[in-house]
Design an enzyme around this catalytic site. Structure first.
Site: not given
Ligand code: S3P
Length: 439
Positions: A24, A29, A100, A128, A321, A348, A396
């Site tokens: 993911k 990215r 997020g 969040r 995660d 989260k 999750r």
């Molecule tokens: C992610 C970073 C993590 C992770 C999220 C995916 C990412 O979050 O929990 O599921 O793709 O950069 P945080 O950077 O807030 O810890």
């Protein structure tokens, strides 16, 4: 849409071979950086879950052309990059839905654009914390305003000139680090980000592969602004965070043996393997391929007698995660498990400490919540109680509950099982597949 899913206790082992859907984080990215690179970026094995579809929709709304197809059975996208300055003002609010990563990374990128934009999300994402990104982006000259003193979505971004900064992040977060780096691509001079501990490094790795002027020195990443990126070919490895559910299923169901193929094994994501091995899990990495910019391997997992352990925040960071599924592994382990230094889990997709405590207790596991973690006592296979549970729309948590259900005494209903589409569309089919092959 809510889809209740009922899972029966599994009376036979988990067996066979299975490939896992794409990572993911890397899929997000690849679209974001491909969008602002020059030329095409071909993304093979793209994860077509709800979070990643939100990223695709956001860029399409900014005029990006993305072709979708299949190559050798893998979802493939061709992103026709517009260069750093080629996106256009979206006609409407961008909706990151539950993602997020979309919201935080995109806000950094949007700060560098010459147009106005507004970004929001679903009920969960709008609670969040966004202060962590708004603060450094504002120091760079970003003009962001939003709810509750610009700490919550929706956020509105007005064009401005950005300048490079040196910033130490208060939390180890790849979303925060990446948001600053994406703004850094548009800033005058150099931007550097120092983390208290190393979070996943997919952004740095992909930026380097795309020709950015970027250096990594221990916990500090430095990037030069206003330099073009070039489109590349990206083979997305399988998501270790999705593989984790199947790994734990194979560990807890007696006599299981499962080969999970083509999983991304970037060291910043390997925490789950280290933790499960420390619990006594029989896990072997095969066919390790370190070429390309993201390593991958096949993971062979055999049923094991797990034992409870103590897990620190440092150990959990590369498995951030995986907290919900680690608590399920612990629920089937001998003795007690304690997890500490994990306060981030409260912000989260749900408050994962409190939601997992509720579910575990509901299944009869003795479990105590702390501000930054959880402790629990393991039970024997086939002794956990069943019932109907709401997983607060957290993908999750839903998948973790499904794995726990395999080893329960009675059937379990996940009231909101639809959420798995966020990161692992096809999860229930995969679970069915591996549960049906055993004798
Ligand atoms: C992610 C970073 C993590 C992770 C999220 C995916 C990412 O979050 O929990 O599921 O793709 O950069 P945080 O950077 O807030 O810890």
């Amino acid at each position: 849409m809510t889809k209740a899913v009922t899972i029966l206790p599994l009376k036979k082992p988990v067996r066979g071979e299975i490939s896992i859907t794409g990572d993911k984080s890397i899929s997000h990215r690849a679209v974001m950086l491909g969008a602002i690179a020059e030329g095409d970026t071909v993304i093979r094995g793209f994860l077509y879950g709800a979070d990643n579809r939100a990223t695709v929709a956001a860029f399409r709304a900014m005029g990006l052309e993305i072709e979708e197809g299949f190559e050798k059975g893998a979802k493939t996208l061709i992103v026709h990059g517009t260069g750093l300055r080629g996106l256009r003002e979206p006609d409407d609010i961008i909706n990151a839905l539950n993602s997020g990563t979309t919201a935080r990374l995109l806000t950094g990128l949007l700060c560098g654009q010459s147009f106005f934009s507004v970004i929001t999300g679903d009920d969960s994402l709008r609670t969040r914390p966004m202060k962590r990104i708004v603060e450094p982006l504002s120091l760079m000259g970003g003009r962001i305003s939003g709810r509750v003193e610009s700490t919550l979505l929706p956020l509105a971004i007005t064009p401005s000139e950005l300048k490079g900064i040196n910033y130490s992040t208060p939390v180890a977060s790849a979303q925060l680090k990446s948001s600053i780096l994406l703004a850094g691509l548009y800033a005058r001079g150099r931007t550097s980000v120092t983390e208290p501990a190393l979070s996943r490094n997919h952004t740095e790795t992909m930026l380097k592969a795309m020709g950015a002027d970027i250096t990594v020195d221990n916990l500090t990443v430095t990037i030069s602004g206003e330099r073009p990126l070039k489109g590349i070919h990206i083979d997305v490895p399988g998501d270790i965070s999705s593989a984790a559910f199947l790994m734990v299923a194979a560990l807890i169901v007696p006599e299981s043996r499962l080969l999970i193929k083509g999983v991304g094994v970037n060291p910043t994501r390997m925490g789950i393997i280290h933790i499960l091995k420390k619990m006594g899990g029989d896990i072997t990495l095969l066919n390790l391929k370190g070429d390309g910019f993201e390593p991958r391997a096949d993971i062979l997992v055999s049923a094991s007698n797990l034992k409870g352990i103590n897990i620190t925040g440092t150990e959990l960071l590369p498995a951030i995660d995986e907290f919900p599924i680690i608590t399920i592994a612990a629920a089937f382990a001998e003795g007690s498990t304690g997890i500490s230094g994990a306060g981030e889990l409260r912000v989260k997709e749900s408050d994962r400490i409190s939601v997992m405590r509720g579910i575990l207790r509901g299944m009869g596991v003795s479990c105590e919540e702390a501000p930054d973690g959880l402790s629990l006592e393991g039970r024997e296979y086939g002794t956990l109680g069943g019932g109907s549970f709401n997983t607060r729309g957290d993908h999750r948590v839903a998948m973790s509950l499904a794995v726990a259900a395999l080893g329960a005494r009675e059937e379990v209903t996940i009231e909101d099982g639809h959420s798995v589409d966020v990161s692992y569309p096809g999860f229930f089919t995969a679970l069915h597949e591996i549960s049906r092959t055993g004798k």
